[in-house]
Design a protein around this motif. Structure first.
Motif, short mmCIF file in Angstrom:
data_model
loop_
_atom_site.label_atom_id
_atom_site.label_comp_id
_atom_site.label_asym_id
_atom_site.label_seq_id
_atom_site.Cartn_x
_atom_site.Cartn_y
_atom_site.Cartn_z
N LEU A 2 0.85 -1.19 0.00
CA LEU A 2 0.00 0.00 0.00
C LEU A 2 0.89 1.24 0.00
CD1 LEU A 2 -2.91 1.17 0.24
CD2 LEU A 2 -2.56 1.15 2.73
N LEU A 3 0.77 2.05 -1.05
CA LEU A 3 1.52 3.29 -1.17
C LEU A 3 0.58 4.45 -0.89
CD1 LEU A 3 3.22 2.66 -4.65
CD2 LEU A 3 3.84 1.70 -2.44
N SER A 4 1.04 5.41 -0.11
CA SER A 4 0.21 6.57 0.20
C SER A 4 1.06 7.83 0.17
CB SER A 4 -0.43 6.42 1.59
OG SER A 4 -1.24 5.27 1.66
N TYR A 5 0.38 8.95 0.02
CA TYR A 5 1.02 10.26 0.06
C TYR A 5 0.35 11.11 1.12
CZ TYR A 5 3.54 9.25 -4.23
OH TYR A 5 4.39 8.70 -5.15
N ARG A 6 1.15 11.90 1.80
CA ARG A 6 0.59 12.84 2.76
C ARG A 6 -0.19 13.92 2.02
NH1 ARG A 6 2.79 12.46 8.07
NH2 ARG A 6 4.24 10.71 8.18
N TYR A 7 -1.14 14.50 2.73
CA TYR A 7 -2.05 15.43 2.08
C TYR A 7 -1.33 16.65 1.53
CZ TYR A 7 -5.86 18.61 1.18
OH TYR A 7 -6.72 19.48 0.56
N ALA A 8 -1.72 17.03 0.32
CA ALA A 8 -1.27 18.28 -0.29
C ALA A 8 -2.49 18.97 -0.85
CB ALA A 8 -0.24 18.02 -1.38
N SER A 9 -2.61 20.26 -0.61
CA SER A 9 -3.77 21.00 -1.08
C SER A 9 -3.81 21.07 -2.60
CB SER A 9 -3.76 22.41 -0.49
OG SER A 9 -4.92 23.12 -0.87
N ASP A 10 -2.63 21.13 -3.23
CA ASP A 10 -2.57 21.24 -4.69
C ASP A 10 -1.45 20.35 -5.23
OD1 ASP A 10 -2.75 21.96 -7.32
OD2 ASP A 10 -2.59 24.12 -6.99
N PRO A 11 -1.67 19.03 -5.27
CA PRO A 11 -0.61 18.13 -5.73
C PRO A 11 -0.24 18.33 -7.19
CG PRO A 11 -2.67 16.94 -5.42
CD PRO A 11 -2.88 18.30 -4.85
N ASP A 12 -1.21 18.75 -8.02
CA ASP A 12 -0.88 19.00 -9.43
C ASP A 12 0.17 20.09 -9.56
OD1 ASP A 12 -3.05 17.46 -11.21
OD2 ASP A 12 -4.03 18.20 -9.40
N ASP A 13 0.07 21.09 -8.71
CA ASP A 13 1.04 22.18 -8.76
C ASP A 13 2.42 21.70 -8.31
OD1 ASP A 13 1.36 24.98 -9.38
OD2 ASP A 13 1.76 25.29 -7.26
N LEU A 14 2.46 20.80 -7.31
CA LEU A 14 3.75 20.25 -6.86
C LEU A 14 4.44 19.50 -7.99
CD1 LEU A 14 2.84 18.83 -3.33
CD2 LEU A 14 4.09 20.93 -3.85
N VAL A 15 3.67 18.73 -8.75
CA VAL A 15 4.24 17.97 -9.86
C VAL A 15 4.66 18.92 -10.98
CG1 VAL A 15 3.72 16.28 -11.66
CG2 VAL A 15 3.01 15.86 -9.30
N ALA A 16 3.86 19.93 -11.24
CA ALA A 16 4.19 20.88 -12.32
C ALA A 16 5.49 21.61 -12.04
CB ALA A 16 3.05 21.88 -12.49
N GLU A 17 5.80 21.85 -10.77
CA GLU A 17 7.02 22.57 -10.42
C GLU A 17 8.28 21.81 -10.80
OE1 GLU A 17 6.84 23.44 -6.29
OE2 GLU A 17 5.30 25.00 -6.49
N VAL A 18 8.20 20.47 -10.83
CA VAL A 18 9.40 19.67 -11.11
C VAL A 18 9.32 18.96 -12.45
CG1 VAL A 18 9.87 19.32 -8.66
CG2 VAL A 18 8.45 17.67 -9.88
N SER A 19 8.25 19.19 -13.19
CA SER A 19 8.09 18.52 -14.49
C SER A 19 8.46 19.48 -15.61
CB SER A 19 6.64 18.05 -14.66
OG SER A 19 6.29 17.13 -13.64
N PRO A 20 9.03 18.94 -16.69
CA PRO A 20 9.39 19.81 -17.82
C PRO A 20 8.16 20.35 -18.52
CG PRO A 20 9.79 17.49 -18.34
CD PRO A 20 9.43 17.55 -16.89
#
Length: 290
Positions: A272-290
């Motif tokens: 079971l894989l889980s992530y801690r809560y983030a209000s805007d996970p899409d933005d977190l990914v966008a910050e490190v994605s090309p």
């Protein structure tokens, strides 16, 4: 004939070696060992002597006092605090509405978790704990009986970010190495999955293929799924006692934020894989994605 220097050359082991190589040294060391053994025996004897002495009988506590350890807090407030410790990122805080403040403080809410301040920026996670209905536009993150943990201003993905999620989910489903249960496939088709988790599953699918059993999500909560239960990777079962589990958990541990899952639980049903809560996970990914 040996020189004077050779005859008096220091022996290996320094002073202890020199003592051990001479008759006098053997006597000295032997006496020292006897002294140490004697001290040890004396200590044992003294210890036994003390053990044989009568000990004081514990006195009963004064009337009206309770000497038993206090029970750990229980109930919805305690369950909420346990969840916060496991599911919220470092630095996250809770704003308690007046009608629930007593419940959380009685359950032992730490000072660093409770706040009266508003969020200071997009990366500042401040959730509201309420007993009433959440306001329009907010997101219910977790529920504990009459208590609800609410994000009053959750991040909203842009159309481009939603398109990226859909493309990743479609790629996972289209891969012939993907095996997903009907409920898991329905979640993927909706692309209602945390962007961090979806990115990780997509990479695993491209590398080896995955078997997805479920995207567990508590009833009565909103927002994209932040957990996935994997039952196989690369066609090999994973979970408690399965040989392929070690390589999977090693690979997961090597990931870096924001893609590193936390926590990773190995169970009899899978990993079971889980992530801690983030209000805007899409933005977190966008910050490190090309």
């Amino acid at each position: 004939m040996p020189t004077r220097r050779a005859r008096h050359r220091a022996r290996p082991g320094g002073l202890l070696g020199a003592l051990l190589h001479g008759r006098t040294g053997l006597v000295v060391v032997g006496i020292a060992l006897l002294a140490v053994l004697g001290a040890a025996v004396a200590a044992l004897v003294l210890g036994a002597d003390r053990a044989d002495r009568p000990t004081a009988v514990p006195t009963a506590p004064p009337p009206g006092t309770d000497s038993s350890p206090s029970a750990a807090p229980s109930g919805p407030g305690a369950a909420l605090l346990d969840w916060a410790d496991r599911a919220l990122p470092d630095g996250a805080r809770l704003r308690l509405e007046d009608d629930v403040r007593g419940d959380l403080l009685a359950a032992g809410a730490p000072d660093g978790l409770v706040t009266t301040e508003e969020p200071t920026g997009p990366g500042d996670v401040v959730l509201t704990v309420t007993r009433g209905e959440p306001r329009p536009g907010s997101r219910v993150v977790a529920r504990f009986d009459h208590l609800a943990v609410v994000d009053p201003a959750p991040g909203t993905p842009t159309p481009e970010q939603l398109d990226r999620r859909r493309a990743l989910a479609e790629a996972v489903l289209a891969n012939p190495t993907t095996h997903a249960s009907d409920p898991a496939a329905a979640v993927l088709r909706s692309a209602d999955v945390d962007a961090r988790l979806l990115s990780l599953v997509a990479v695993l699918t491209a590398r080896e293929g995955v078997d997805v059993a479920a995207f567990p999500r508590p009833d009565g909560t909103d927002g994209p799924a932040r957990s996935v239960l994997l039952t196989a990777v690369g066609g090999a079962p994973v979970g408690t006692g399965e040989p392929a589990t070690a390589s999977l958990t090693t690979w997961l541990a090597a990931q870096r934020p924001p893609f590193a899952p936390d926590p990773v639980e190995v169970t009899g049903d899978g990993v079971l894989l889980s992530y801690r809560y983030a209000s805007d996970p899409d933005d977190l990914v966008a910050e490190v994605s090309p």
